[in-house]
Design a protein around this motif. Structure first.
Motif, mmCIF file in Angstrom:
data_model
loop_
_atom_site.group_PDB
_atom_site.id
_atom_site.type_symbol
_atom_site.label_atom_id
_atom_site.label_comp_id
_atom_site.label_asym_id
_atom_site.label_seq_id
_atom_site.Cartn_x
_atom_site.Cartn_y
_atom_site.Cartn_z
ATOM 1 N N PRO A 25 0.816 -1.220 0.000
ATOM 2 C CA PRO A 25 0.000 0.000 0.000
ATOM 3 C C PRO A 25 0.854 1.278 0.000
ATOM 4 O O PRO A 25 0.481 2.273 -0.630
ATOM 5 N N LEU A 26 1.993 1.233 0.671
ATOM 6 C CA LEU A 26 2.869 2.402 0.706
ATOM 7 C C LEU A 26 3.423 2.718 -0.678
ATOM 8 O O LEU A 26 3.480 3.885 -1.080
ATOM 9 N N ILE A 27 3.800 1.707 -1.429
ATOM 10 C CA ILE A 27 4.280 1.915 -2.799
ATOM 11 C C ILE A 27 3.175 2.520 -3.656
ATOM 12 O O ILE A 27 3.430 3.438 -4.443
ATOM 13 N N ALA A 28 1.954 2.034 -3.490
ATOM 14 C CA ALA A 28 0.825 2.588 -4.251
ATOM 15 C C ALA A 28 0.614 4.066 -3.925
ATOM 16 O O ALA A 28 0.405 4.886 -4.824
ATOM 17 N N VAL A 29 0.699 4.414 -2.659
ATOM 18 C CA VAL A 29 0.527 5.815 -2.242
ATOM 19 C C VAL A 29 1.633 6.691 -2.821
ATOM 20 O O VAL A 29 1.377 7.791 -3.324
ATOM 21 N N ILE A 30 2.868 6.220 -2.761
ATOM 22 C CA ILE A 30 3.997 6.995 -3.277
ATOM 23 C C ILE A 30 3.871 7.199 -4.781
ATOM 24 O O ILE A 30 4.062 8.315 -5.281
ATOM 25 N N LEU A 31 3.540 6.129 -5.522
ATOM 26 C CA LEU A 31 3.360 6.259 -6.967
ATOM 27 C C LEU A 31 2.234 7.223 -7.309
ATOM 28 O O LEU A 31 2.357 8.051 -8.211
ATOM 29 N N TRP A 32 1.131 7.108 -6.571
ATOM 30 C CA TRP A 32 -0.003 8.002 -6.829
ATOM 31 C C TRP A 32 0.387 9.457 -6.574
ATOM 32 O O TRP A 32 0.082 10.336 -7.371
ATOM 33 N N ASP A 33 1.076 9.701 -5.480
ATOM 34 C CA ASP A 33 1.482 11.059 -5.133
ATOM 35 C C ASP A 33 2.476 11.628 -6.150
ATOM 36 O O ASP A 33 2.372 12.787 -6.531
ATOM 37 N N MET A 34 3.415 10.827 -6.589
ATOM 38 C CA MET A 34 4.447 11.314 -7.500
ATOM 39 C C MET A 34 3.945 11.539 -8.921
ATOM 40 O O MET A 34 4.363 12.489 -9.586
ATOM 41 N N PHE A 35 3.056 10.665 -9.408
ATOM 42 C CA PHE A 35 2.690 10.694 -10.817
ATOM 43 C C PHE A 35 1.223 10.984 -11.118
ATOM 44 O O PHE A 35 0.911 11.476 -12.194
ATOM 45 N N LEU A 36 0.311 10.675 -10.221
ATOM 46 C CA LEU A 36 -1.107 10.692 -10.573
ATOM 47 C C LEU A 36 -1.948 11.728 -9.849
ATOM 48 O O LEU A 36 -3.066 12.014 -10.279
ATOM 49 N N GLU A 53 -2.171 4.132 -13.421
ATOM 50 C CA GLU A 53 -3.440 4.068 -12.693
ATOM 51 C C GLU A 53 -4.044 2.673 -12.805
ATOM 52 O O GLU A 53 -4.517 2.105 -11.809
ATOM 53 N N LEU A 54 -4.018 2.111 -13.999
ATOM 54 C CA LEU A 54 -4.548 0.770 -14.200
ATOM 55 C C LEU A 54 -3.778 -0.258 -13.369
ATOM 56 O O LEU A 54 -4.374 -1.149 -12.766
ATOM 57 N N ALA A 59 -3.935 -4.009 -9.084
ATOM 58 C CA ALA A 59 -3.334 -4.634 -7.895
ATOM 59 C C ALA A 59 -4.324 -4.643 -6.737
ATOM 60 O O ALA A 59 -4.446 -5.648 -6.018
ATOM 61 N N ALA A 60 -5.056 -3.554 -6.560
ATOM 62 C CA ALA A 60 -6.046 -3.486 -5.485
ATOM 63 C C ALA A 60 -7.184 -4.478 -5.723
ATOM 64 O O ALA A 60 -7.603 -5.192 -4.806
ATOM 65 N N ILE A 61 -7.654 -4.548 -6.951
ATOM 66 C CA ILE A 61 -8.753 -5.459 -7.275
ATOM 67 C C ILE A 61 -8.295 -6.911 -7.130
ATOM 68 O O ILE A 61 -9.012 -7.748 -6.566
ATOM 69 N N THR A 62 -7.093 -7.211 -7.597
ATOM 70 C CA THR A 62 -6.542 -8.563 -7.476
ATOM 71 C C THR A 62 -6.363 -8.946 -6.011
ATOM 72 O O THR A 62 -6.640 -10.088 -5.612
ATOM 73 N N SER A 63 -5.919 -8.013 -5.210
ATOM 74 C CA SER A 63 -5.740 -8.276 -3.776
ATOM 75 C C SER A 63 -7.070 -8.565 -3.093
ATOM 76 O O SER A 63 -7.162 -9.465 -2.252
ATOM 77 N N LEU A 64 -8.086 -7.791 -3.434
ATOM 78 C CA LEU A 64 -9.415 -8.051 -2.875
ATOM 79 C C LEU A 64 -9.908 -9.441 -3.272
ATOM 80 O O LEU A 64 -10.429 -10.187 -2.443
#
Length: 96
Positions: A25-36, A53-54, A59-64
């Motif tokens: 989740p931390l990697i997702a947050v960092i990527l979102w903050d830096m690029f999206l 974004e996809l 990754a979130a959908i697959t994890s769920l």
């Protein structure tokens, strides 16, 4: 049927639990903050933005789904697809 788990509940090692429970989740947050995000520090082209974004949402959908939350994963995927259909069709104005 055994209960499916993800994040802190996967694996036996503390390192793997930490990586999946906090790191992913931390990697997702960092990527979102830096690029999206709206105030992204690095501007990327629209195709690369869509790919990033996809990847994050997939990754979130697959994890769920892996955690046994099938209905939630499918609902989340359908809402993501609906969002992009509306976005690309020009229906992106908020009327609140």
């Amino acid at each position: 049927m055994p209960k499916k788990r993800w994040g802190f509940h996967v694996g036996k090692g503390v390192l793997l639990k930490g990586v999946l429970g906090i790191g992913t989740p931390l990697i997702a947050v960092i990527l979102w903050d830096m690029f999206l995000s709206a105030k992204a520090s690095i501007t990327v082209s629209q195709p690369l933005r869509l790919i990033l974004e996809l990847a994050i949402f997939a990754a979130a959908i697959t994890s769920l789904y892996a955690a046994g939350k099938h209905s939630l994963a499918v609902s989340f995927a359908l809402l993501y697809i609906l969002h992009h259909i509306m976005l690309f069709s020009g229906y992106n104005k908020c009327t609140f």
